[in-house]
Design a protein around this motif. Structure first.
Motif, mmCIF file in Angstrom:
data_model
loop_
_atom_site.group_PDB
_atom_site.id
_atom_site.type_symbol
_atom_site.label_atom_id
_atom_site.label_comp_id
_atom_site.label_asym_id
_atom_site.label_seq_id
_atom_site.Cartn_x
_atom_site.Cartn_y
_atom_site.Cartn_z
ATOM 1 N N VAL A 283 5.499 53.896 77.639
ATOM 2 C CA VAL A 283 5.788 54.841 78.397
ATOM 3 C C VAL A 283 6.477 53.849 79.577
ATOM 4 O O VAL A 283 5.269 52.596 79.536
ATOM 5 C CB VAL A 283 5.150 55.954 78.629
ATOM 6 C CG1 VAL A 283 4.924 56.904 77.757
ATOM 7 C CG2 VAL A 283 4.042 55.227 79.466
ATOM 8 N N SER A 284 6.957 54.583 80.032
ATOM 9 C CA SER A 284 7.523 53.429 81.538
ATOM 10 C C SER A 284 6.037 53.861 82.224
ATOM 11 O O SER A 284 5.370 54.309 82.285
ATOM 12 C CB SER A 284 8.724 54.206 82.716
ATOM 13 O OG SER A 284 8.145 55.198 83.113
ATOM 14 N N THR A 285 6.388 52.881 83.417
ATOM 15 C CA THR A 285 5.655 52.391 84.004
ATOM 16 C C THR A 285 4.862 53.648 85.394
ATOM 17 O O THR A 285 4.790 53.827 86.388
ATOM 18 C CB THR A 285 5.612 50.940 84.737
ATOM 19 O OG1 THR A 285 6.749 50.695 85.844
ATOM 20 C CG2 THR A 285 5.548 50.084 84.200
ATOM 21 N N ALA A 286 6.262 53.990 85.430
ATOM 22 C CA ALA A 286 6.079 55.222 86.389
ATOM 23 C C ALA A 286 5.167 56.683 86.018
ATOM 24 O O ALA A 286 4.654 57.493 87.027
ATOM 25 C CB ALA A 286 7.297 55.507 86.903
ATOM 26 N N SER A 287 5.403 57.175 84.607
ATOM 27 C CA SER A 287 4.158 57.905 84.057
ATOM 28 C C SER A 287 3.312 58.400 84.037
ATOM 29 O O SER A 287 3.204 59.404 84.551
ATOM 30 C CB SER A 287 5.034 57.322 82.204
ATOM 31 O OG SER A 287 6.376 57.802 82.393
ATOM 32 N N PRO A 288 2.481 57.856 84.315
ATOM 33 C CA PRO A 288 1.595 57.322 84.132
ATOM 34 C C PRO A 288 0.569 58.340 85.421
ATOM 35 O O PRO A 288 -0.066 59.265 85.626
ATOM 36 C CB PRO A 288 0.785 56.471 84.429
ATOM 37 C CG PRO A 288 1.633 55.215 83.509
ATOM 38 C CD PRO A 288 2.684 56.000 83.690
ATOM 39 N N TYR A 289 1.961 58.250 86.921
ATOM 40 C CA TYR A 289 1.292 58.416 88.614
ATOM 41 C C TYR A 289 1.937 60.246 87.793
ATOM 42 O O TYR A 289 1.463 60.571 89.266
ATOM 43 C CB TYR A 289 2.793 57.965 89.550
ATOM 44 C CG TYR A 289 1.935 56.636 89.187
ATOM 45 C CD1 TYR A 289 0.564 56.466 90.159
ATOM 46 C CD2 TYR A 289 2.427 55.324 88.744
ATOM 47 C CE1 TYR A 289 0.249 55.069 90.263
ATOM 48 C CE2 TYR A 289 2.160 54.367 88.577
ATOM 49 C CZ TYR A 289 0.859 53.972 89.920
ATOM 50 O OH TYR A 289 0.549 52.539 89.792
ATOM 51 N N ARG A 290 2.157 60.699 86.816
ATOM 52 C CA ARG A 290 2.139 62.304 86.550
ATOM 53 C C ARG A 290 1.312 62.856 85.964
ATOM 54 O O ARG A 290 0.841 63.419 86.510
ATOM 55 C CB ARG A 290 3.174 63.240 85.586
ATOM 56 C CG ARG A 290 4.975 61.909 86.246
ATOM 57 C CD ARG A 290 5.146 62.991 86.698
ATOM 58 N NE ARG A 290 6.050 63.194 88.158
ATOM 59 C CZ ARG A 290 6.629 63.487 88.947
ATOM 60 N NH1 ARG A 290 6.052 64.307 89.205
ATOM 61 N NH2 ARG A 290 7.516 62.832 90.439
#
Lengths: 204, 204
Positions: A46-53
DNA sequence: GTCTATAAATAGATAGAC
DNA sequence: GTCTATCTATTTATAGAC
């Protein structure tokens, strides 16, 4: 109830759990130092932004990993203990030092992360509860091992056992043994940890 | 010989040693994870490029730190041992577990870095020699402690002692004890490590 | 042997589209 | 809930001036 397979963004419905699992894989192969949220994200695809959800920040992801490690470790302890005859409580306790060495070698997470100061500061209830439950389980086994006697004896036995298990596990991970006795494996070190615990005597 | 105070670039004639010392200070306060060449340089007050005139890369600086740690640790062991009567070799050995705990707490470097796999791969002779000398010193003390008997017994005693010392030291660093018994200090943990070693029995 | 400057990597984290 | 894009910070390491 209308849709048992809820629509997910692109290809995940379970990203949180997958990130935790990917984090274990990273910790098993490398240091905590080399762990990053970005790597975990890439490992899952996944994108590196996704974990922050799913996690406020890096430490909250690590806290979830630590909490799961405490749960897994407790489960392995129970499983390994169950394989030793009930009439030998001293042995049931001792072998959990081997359980710990094997678990840390396989998953890369142990007391260092479960009780780490920065993660403790997050006040994550799941982590705190899982850590407490793990130590309570071990303390009960220590008490049984002594079969009575002063409560401080069980605490001291638990401390020495914990120290031995963690000492073996971390020296193994850091390469102390492989440089000294190249033939040492996880199995032999786990056995030596269990033997060290077996020979502990307190209060006598 | 013409100039006993050789001209130095700007304000250092001793940057190599100062970088090593600054690295210890960083390791004492934070994880190895948070250590960086840049931070060490800033702590000393030089540009981030300067360290690379003295160390090929980050790992070579850490190897120099590790080698010095092994030397310092051996010196402290010798000093602490010298304070215990010669006629009590068992005690002389045991107290070095406390020496180790105190050293790691103060300097932030111990077996984890002295024998770390990545640094071992550098084949730094100074580090390898210092590490070997440290273990040889401890092995000699273990042998004296047993006063004869099979050589394997001394090795096993040394291993259990090392594991106990390192277990206490790392659990202390990671915050395991402070969360469980807030009153524990470096001194009390060092004493418990020594006591654990004192009560070790092998080969009997 | 130190400096300034810089290149290249990587990470943490956020904004806003879909 | 995931993506693309981006910002900011940091680091490792090198080039070239002094």
């Amino acid at each position: 109830m209308a849709n048992p397979t809820p629509r997910r963004g692109y290809h995940h419905g379970n990203l949180r759990a997958e990130l935790i699992e990917a984090s274990f894989a990273l910790l098993a192969k490398h240091d905590l130092a080399e762990f990053s949220v970005a790597k975990a994200a890439r490992a899952v695809g996944v994108s590196t932004a996704s974990p922050y959800r799913h996690f406020a920040d890096r430490d909250h992801l690590l806290a979830a990993v630590a909490a799961q490690a405490a749960l897994e470790l407790a489960a392995r302890v129970r499983a390994d203990v169950a394989a030793v005859p009930e009439d030998d409580p001293r042995e049931r306790f001792a072998i959990t030092a081997g359980t710990y060495v094997r678990y840390v070698a396989e998953r890369g997470a142990g007391f260092s992360i479960i009780f780490s100061t920065p993660l403790a500061r997050l006040d994550d209830a799941e982590l705190a509860d899982a850590g407490r439950a793990l130590m309570r389980l071990l303390l009960d086994l220590a008490r049984d091992a002594l079969g009575g006697g002063p409560p401080e004896d069980a605490l001291l036995l638990l401390e020495r056992h914990t120290v031995a298990a963690h000492g073996y596990a971390t020296l193994l991970r850091d390469g102390f043994f492989s440089s000294r006795r190249p033939k040492d494996t996880v199995g032999t070190i786990a056995a030596r940890a269990a033997q060290a615990s077996r020979e502990l005597r307190v209060g006598g």
